[in-house]
Scaffold this active site. Structure first.
Site, short mmCIF file in Angstrom:
data_model
loop_
_atom_site.label_atom_id
_atom_site.label_comp_id
_atom_site.label_asym_id
_atom_site.label_seq_id
_atom_site.Cartn_x
_atom_site.Cartn_y
_atom_site.Cartn_z
N ASP A 166 -86.27 -2.51 -36.11
CA ASP A 166 -85.81 -2.13 -34.77
C ASP A 166 -84.38 -2.63 -34.58
O ASP A 166 -84.07 -3.75 -35.01
CB ASP A 166 -86.71 -2.78 -33.71
CG ASP A 166 -86.93 -1.88 -32.50
OD1 ASP A 166 -86.06 -1.03 -32.26
OD2 ASP A 166 -87.95 -2.04 -31.82
N HIS A 212 -77.14 1.65 -31.60
CA HIS A 212 -78.29 0.95 -30.99
C HIS A 212 -79.38 0.66 -32.02
O HIS A 212 -80.22 -0.20 -31.80
CB HIS A 212 -78.87 1.78 -29.85
CG HIS A 212 -77.94 1.85 -28.67
ND1 HIS A 212 -78.13 1.15 -27.51
CD2 HIS A 212 -76.77 2.52 -28.49
CE1 HIS A 212 -77.14 1.39 -26.67
NE2 HIS A 212 -76.30 2.22 -27.24
O1 F6P Z 1 -83.95 4.70 -30.97
C1 F6P Z 1 -82.82 5.45 -30.76
C2 F6P Z 1 -82.88 6.13 -29.43
O2 F6P Z 1 -81.75 6.96 -29.26
C3 F6P Z 1 -82.99 5.16 -28.25
O3 F6P Z 1 -81.73 4.69 -27.83
C4 F6P Z 1 -83.70 5.99 -27.23
O4 F6P Z 1 -84.46 5.25 -26.31
C5 F6P Z 1 -84.62 6.84 -28.07
O5 F6P Z 1 -84.04 6.94 -29.35
C6 F6P Z 1 -84.82 8.19 -27.45
O6 F6P Z 1 -85.20 9.14 -28.37
P1 F6P Z 1 -85.07 10.68 -28.08
O7 F6P Z 1 -83.71 10.92 -27.50
O8 F6P Z 1 -85.25 11.33 -29.39
O9 F6P Z 1 -86.14 11.00 -27.08
#
Ligand code: F6P
Length: 456
Positions: free
Chosen positions: A363, A155
């Site tokens: 991003d 992602h």
């Molecule tokens: O940016 C990567 C990501 O895994 C996104 O898919 C997700 O919204 C975000 O990080 C969530 O971060 P964390 O799991 O560290 O709260």
């Protein structure tokens, strides 16, 4: 149709009051219509040793989760995932902290998760792993049962090989990726960067634009950006704009125009430069003083990681400084919220905003810009300002595309957006909405599920 098994760090449990899986739950909606198992971390840290996943079932869906032990949370989640891999993949090797103990923690979590997942699998399941946290799961599962098909989707971005190979274990991570039948990326650039890195580290034969051979295995390397359900979000925005929150916001604006930005509080989002661009916009365009409010939602994130604590302190300081310099007795230029705001409420706020400011330094794709566009009123749409370093900029070319490292350029774009005639706004929005509608979450799911199933 074989069952889909989704493996991701965060799982959107039906019992969760506040889903922790970010945009993933939204993007996966189509895939979750059929029979599926969603496996990952419960979001809990506990001392109890669990060998079996906790199961919740809702109709066609089975959710299977495991807690992390405190040491695993520190080494795997805070350490390898968020202090090493995340900054590296976001082109910030300067912030990368590599520790062999953290790598070991990551590998042991992947191993423990595979042990818990393997007994839940059926022979013809399609396994789809997301993001970097559990990347090694594919290779380990395949070693146990080779008949099943495995896919992976990243992602976030994949940097070029001189950046990626700064990682001391770069070769083993890329080797783990090459164990999948299908590897997916958000943009062409990510795919090319990955292929460049893989070719540098391994003997890879490129069979076509979308297929490579590594040893005896053919691997599809696909690009399909993640999306949203544009019409569904538009309906939510229409409802929410008459809801309590949006009304309170509108009343408080007292006729002022609204600029909005919303994301996790993360260094990749470019908040400091964005605030500085907004301050310059006010300095250069005094006619807008007291005529505009900038609402920044920056949901606190990864608060136990040192870099994020530092970032929070820095942003609090910058916002305080700008507000202190520019505010009047009855006007504060930046409204700054560091809590998360429910997606349904955000939809209404987006619809109320004349400008959507999406200026990450890097991003993977950025779903907020898609949601901002989907939320607009076709009769009087707002203007999207979008960083060229968001994956979405490849397709959302009717936004005002900016370089977030150039605050003067962003300030000019804000001015252009604030003064853009309705006709131009409507034309740009119409084309943007078409991109958001067609590059949907459903298309993303279908593309990958079909590829993992070996249909394409
Ligand atoms: O940016 C990567 C990501 O895994 C996104 O898919 C997700 O919204 C975000 O990080 C969530 O971060 P964390 O799991 O560290 O709260």
């Amino acid at each position: 149709m074989p069952r889909l098994v989704i493996v991701s760090n965060r799982v959107s449990l039906p019992s969760d009051r506040k889903p922790k899986s970010g945009g993933l739950a939204v993007a996966l909606q189509e895939a979750l219509k059929g029979e599926a198992l969603w496996f990952g971390w419960s979001g809990q840290v506990s001392d109890e040793v669990q060998n079996k996943a906790l199961i919740e079932t809702r109709k066609n869906l089975v959710f299977a989760t495991l807690d992390l032990k405190p040491e695993e949370h520190r080494r795997h989640y805070q350490g390898f995932a968020n202090s090493c891999m995340f900054p590296l993949l976001l082109y910030r090797p300067d912030l990368m902290i590599f520790r062999r103990d953290d790598l070991q923690g990551y590998l042991s979590v992947c191993g423990r998760f595979v042990e818990a997942l393997a007994p839940l699998l059926k022979d013809d399941d399609l396994v789809w792993v997301h993001d970097n946290h559990l990347l090694a799961v594919g290779r380990t599962l395949r070693a146990a049962k080779s008949a099943r098909r495995y896919g992976f989707f990243l992602h976030i971005p994949f940097p070029p090989y001189p950046v990626f190979t700064v990682l001391p274990c770069a070769k083993s991570i890329v080797g783990d990726l090459l164990a999948y039948d299908v590897i997916g990326f958000q943009t062409e650039l990510d795919r090319e960067n990955f292929l460049g890195t893989a070719s540098f580290l391994f003997d890879i034969e490129r069979l076509s634009d979308t297929e490579i051979r590594h040893k005896a295995q053919r691997i599809q390397v696909l690009v399909q950006p993640v999306g949203i359900d544009a019409k569904g979000f538009a309906r939510a925005a229409e409802r929410a704009v008459n809801g309590d929150m949006a009304r309170r916001l509108k009343d408080s604006l007292a006729g002022r125009k609204l600029i909005i930005a919303a994301e996790r509080l993360d260094y990749s989002k470019g908040l400091a430069l964005r605030f500085s661009a907004f301050a310059r916009f006010l300095d250069r365009n005094p006619q807008f003083r007291q005529k505009v409010s900038f609402l920044q939602v920056a949901a606190r994130s990864r608060e136990d990681v040192a870099e994020y604590q530092r970032l929070k302190r820095e942003m609090d300081g910058i916002v305080g400084d700008i507000n202190g310099r520019h505010a009047e007795y009855d006007w504060v230029p930046i409204r700054y919220i560091t809590r998360s705001v429910a997606r349904g409420v955000l939809a209404g706020l987006f619809r109320s905003a004349a400008v959507g400011l999406v200026t990450p330094l890097r991003d993977g794709l950025n779903l907020v810009c898609k949601e901002y566009v989907a939320a607009q009123d076709a009769a009087d749409p707002g203007v999207l300002i979008l960083s060229r370093f968001a994956g979405a900029a490849d397709t959302m070319t009717d936004a005002l595309i900016v370089n977030p490292h150039d605050p003067d350029g962003v300030a000019e774009a804000i001015n252009k957006a604030m003064t853009m005639p309705l006709e131009e706004r409507a034309e740009r929005w119409g084309r943007l909405f078409e991109v958001v509608r067609t590059q949907s979450a459903a298309l993303w799911c279908r593309t990958f599920v079909d590829a993992i199933a070996g249909k394409t």
